[in-house]
Design a protein around this motif. Structure first.
Motif, PDB file in Angstrom:
ATOM      1  N   THR A  66      32.946  46.772  33.821  1.00  0.00           N
ATOM      2  CA  THR A  66      32.594  46.974  34.998  1.00  0.00           C
ATOM      3  C   THR A  66      32.554  45.750  36.167  1.00  0.00           C
ATOM      4  OG1 THR A  66      31.217  49.097  34.272  1.00  0.00           O
ATOM      5  CG2 THR A  66      31.050  48.765  36.370  1.00  0.00           C
ATOM      6  N   ILE A  67      31.975  44.803  35.548  1.00  0.00           N
ATOM      7  CA  ILE A  67      32.050  43.999  37.315  1.00  0.00           C
ATOM      8  C   ILE A  67      33.205  43.652  37.387  1.00  0.00           C
ATOM      9  CG2 ILE A  67      31.321  41.471  36.918  1.00  0.00           C
ATOM     10  CD1 ILE A  67      28.587  41.433  34.875  1.00  0.00           C
ATOM     11  N   PRO A  68      34.021  43.278  36.913  1.00  0.00           N
ATOM     12  CA  PRO A  68      35.575  42.594  37.021  1.00  0.00           C
ATOM     13  C   PRO A  68      35.673  43.327  38.458  1.00  0.00           C
ATOM     14  CG  PRO A  68      35.553  42.974  35.192  1.00  0.00           C
ATOM     15  CD  PRO A  68      34.552  42.930  34.959  1.00  0.00           C
ATOM     16  N   PHE A  69      35.762  45.295  37.148  1.00  0.00           N
ATOM     17  CA  PHE A  69      36.195  46.429  38.159  1.00  0.00           C
ATOM     18  C   PHE A  69      35.395  46.159  39.551  1.00  0.00           C
ATOM     19  CE2 PHE A  69      36.014  51.079  39.585  1.00  0.00           C
ATOM     20  CZ  PHE A  69      37.059  51.472  38.976  1.00  0.00           C
TER      21      PHE A  69
ATOM     22  N   ILE B 231      37.943  27.865  43.551  1.00  0.00           N
ATOM     23  CA  ILE B 231      37.423  28.389  43.273  1.00  0.00           C
ATOM     24  C   ILE B 231      38.006  30.363  43.568  1.00  0.00           C
ATOM     25  CG2 ILE B 231      35.304  29.898  43.636  1.00  0.00           C
ATOM     26  CD1 ILE B 231      34.403  27.059  44.640  1.00  0.00           C
ATOM     27  N   TYR B 232      38.700  30.681  43.898  1.00  0.00           N
ATOM     28  CA  TYR B 232      39.086  31.600  44.363  1.00  0.00           C
ATOM     29  C   TYR B 232      40.486  32.023  42.872  1.00  0.00           C
ATOM     30  CZ  TYR B 232      43.111  35.669  45.648  1.00  0.00           C
ATOM     31  OH  TYR B 232      43.318  36.329  46.124  1.00  0.00           O
TER      32      TYR B 232
ATOM     33  N   GLY C 241      28.392  42.336  40.546  1.00  0.00           N
ATOM     34  CA  GLY C 241      29.917  43.037  41.054  1.00  0.00           C
ATOM     35  C   GLY C 241      30.300  42.795  42.383  1.00  0.00           C
ATOM     36  N   LEU C 242      29.200  42.858  42.747  1.00  0.00           N
ATOM     37  CA  LEU C 242      29.172  42.402  44.399  1.00  0.00           C
ATOM     38  C   LEU C 242      29.614  41.400  44.693  1.00  0.00           C
ATOM     39  CD1 LEU C 242      28.722  44.077  46.805  1.00  0.00           C
ATOM     40  CD2 LEU C 242      25.706  43.408  46.952  1.00  0.00           C
TER      41      LEU C 242
ATOM     42  N   VAL D 273      41.532  35.566  38.156  1.00  0.00           N
ATOM     43  CA  VAL D 273      42.158  35.423  36.602  1.00  0.00           C
ATOM     44  C   VAL D 273      41.687  35.969  35.634  1.00  0.00           C
ATOM     45  CG1 VAL D 273      42.472  33.754  34.888  1.00  0.00           C
ATOM     46  CG2 VAL D 273      43.476  33.382  37.191  1.00  0.00           C
ATOM     47  N   PHE D 274      40.024  35.490  35.989  1.00  0.00           N
ATOM     48  CA  PHE D 274      38.572  36.027  35.111  1.00  0.00           C
ATOM     49  C   PHE D 274      39.131  37.480  35.410  1.00  0.00           C
ATOM     50  CE2 PHE D 274      34.633  38.116  35.688  1.00  0.00           C
ATOM     51  CZ  PHE D 274      34.149  38.327  34.564  1.00  0.00           C
ATOM     52  N   ILE D 275      38.703  38.323  36.553  1.00  0.00           N
ATOM     53  CA  ILE D 275      38.630  39.904  36.478  1.00  0.00           C
ATOM     54  C   ILE D 275      40.337  40.194  36.540  1.00  0.00           C
ATOM     55  CG2 ILE D 275      39.106  41.881  38.699  1.00  0.00           C
ATOM     56  CD1 ILE D 275      37.088  39.630  40.687  1.00  0.00           C
TER      57      ILE D 275
END
Length: 231
Positions: free
Chosen positions: A114-117, A66-67, A45-46, A72-74
């Motif tokens: 949790t990763i995208p959050f 890339i952004y 996530g970091l 979109v993934f998040i």
């Protein structure tokens, strides 16, 4: 009347006392899942949060494609309700750990959720860093890696700790929710032993233990924030 109430309380206390080993094991399972999530979701996530910050508009390595992909993934994974994500990742979880139930299996969808959050929280924290400091570092010839470490991470550390605290509390909630599908931990005790058997005393004890973990986590982060802000 009073004697009846006291008798019921005594009976409930005896049941809880007899379950002390099970409650202790469930508490350790909860802490185990929390630890796994902090390690893996915290790391990835970091990284994702840093990536979306530096490649975003006016970022030090601005890259629109890339952004957009990261954004979109998040947004997609943050929009999926966790209970549905548990079902969607059932096959993936089974492939990774060889089972769909248990604390290790439950950790997989918790980490994925949790990763995208956390990445979005990291982005918000890093964007609080004074742009003037970033521009000054660029003017002094600092490399992107030096800016990430010496400016974003160092200057944004208090904000990162604050968003980490809120993320950990969110994770504890996800761990409890995973008890619906036999994920282990205090959530499973509250649902399987408490709710399904109409035992409010077990639900209350499980809730108190979960709240205790939340309070201790928040206390630790508050102390860390005080330490870094005094430097």
């Amino acid at each position: 009347m009073l004697a009846t109430i006291l008798s019921q309380l005594q009976e409930q206390w005896l049941v809880i006392w007899e379950m002390r080993d099970m409650l202790m094991e469930a508490t350790w399972e909860t802490l185990y899942m929390l630890g796994l999530t902090i390690i893996f979701a915290g790391f990835f996530g970091l990284l994702l949060g840093i990536l979306i910050t530096i490649t975003g508009p006016k970022g030090i390595l601005e890259q629109a494609l890339i952004y957009k992909i990261c954004d979109v993934f998040i947004n997609i994974f943050r929009s999926i309700p966790f209970i549905i994500l548990l079902a969607l990742l059932g096959g993936f979880t089974s492939w990774i750990v060889g089972s769909r139930i248990g604390s290790t299996a439950a950790s997989v969808p918790i980490i994925v959720a949790t990763i995208p959050f956390f990445a979005r929280q990291v982005e918000i924290a890093l964007l609080e860093v004074d742009p003037g400091v970033v521009e000054a570092a660029q003017a002094m010839g600092s490399s992107p890696w030096e800016i990430i470490y010496r400016v974003y991470l160092r200057e944004g550390l208090p904000a990162l700790l604050r968003v980490s605290a809120s993320t950990v509390i969110n994770v504890i909630g996800l761990i409890a929710m995973a008890g619906v599908v036999g994920g282990g931990g205090l959530g499973t005790i509250a649902i399987a032993r408490g709710y399904n058997r109409n035992r409010m005393d077990i639900i209350l004890v499980s809730t108190i233990l979960i709240l205790l973990i939340v309070f201790i986590s928040q206390l630790i982060f508050n102390l860390l924030i005080r330490l870094v802000t005094k430097r």
